[in-house]
Design an enzyme around this catalytic site. Sequence first.
Site, mmCIF file in Angstrom:
data_model
loop_
_atom_site.group_PDB
_atom_site.id
_atom_site.type_symbol
_atom_site.label_atom_id
_atom_site.label_comp_id
_atom_site.label_asym_id
_atom_site.label_seq_id
_atom_site.Cartn_x
_atom_site.Cartn_y
_atom_site.Cartn_z
ATOM 1 N N HIS A 20 0.832 -1.195 0.000
ATOM 2 C CA HIS A 20 0.000 0.000 0.000
ATOM 3 C C HIS A 20 0.873 1.254 0.000
ATOM 4 C CE1 HIS A 20 -3.210 2.615 2.106
ATOM 5 N NE2 HIS A 20 -3.398 2.638 0.805
ATOM 6 N N ASN A 130 4.256 10.548 -18.907
ATOM 7 C CA ASN A 130 4.800 9.898 -17.720
ATOM 8 C C ASN A 130 3.739 9.917 -16.627
ATOM 9 O OD1 ASN A 130 7.643 9.988 -18.794
ATOM 10 N ND2 ASN A 130 7.305 12.191 -18.578
#
Length: 139
Positions: A20, A130
């Site tokens: 996470h 990106n």
Amino acid sequence: MKKSTLINSELSYLVATLGHTDEITICDAGLPIPEEVQRIDLALTHGVPSFLETVKVILSESQIEGVIIAEEFATVSPEHHEALINQLNAESEASGKSIAVTYVSHEAFKARTKQSRAVVRTGECTPYANVIFQAGVVF
């Protein structure tokens, strides 16, 4: 042999080991990659694989809760930016989980890649194509 969409072993391992809030960067052919960050170089030739194809495959295999994008992407390459946002919205709808979108300057984006577990280099030649993905949880 693996049945799912993602068959690249380095990418598959990366996705399987994300925790996470871990971050991965998917970038165009020209983004500088910090030496201290793992490089997964998929670039074969100009445009192959594309940024958007790579994003789609990574999204199919991982839960994303946030993305970081350079502000310049939206203004310099609006069609690609819109396509990315559409993919993120579709993923959010399919998973039932929201994906936060944060914009930073290109310079700040490049500095942030140092926090990535890996940078995945595509053959994309579209300016500023990106994105940094921040891993979420599936539960």
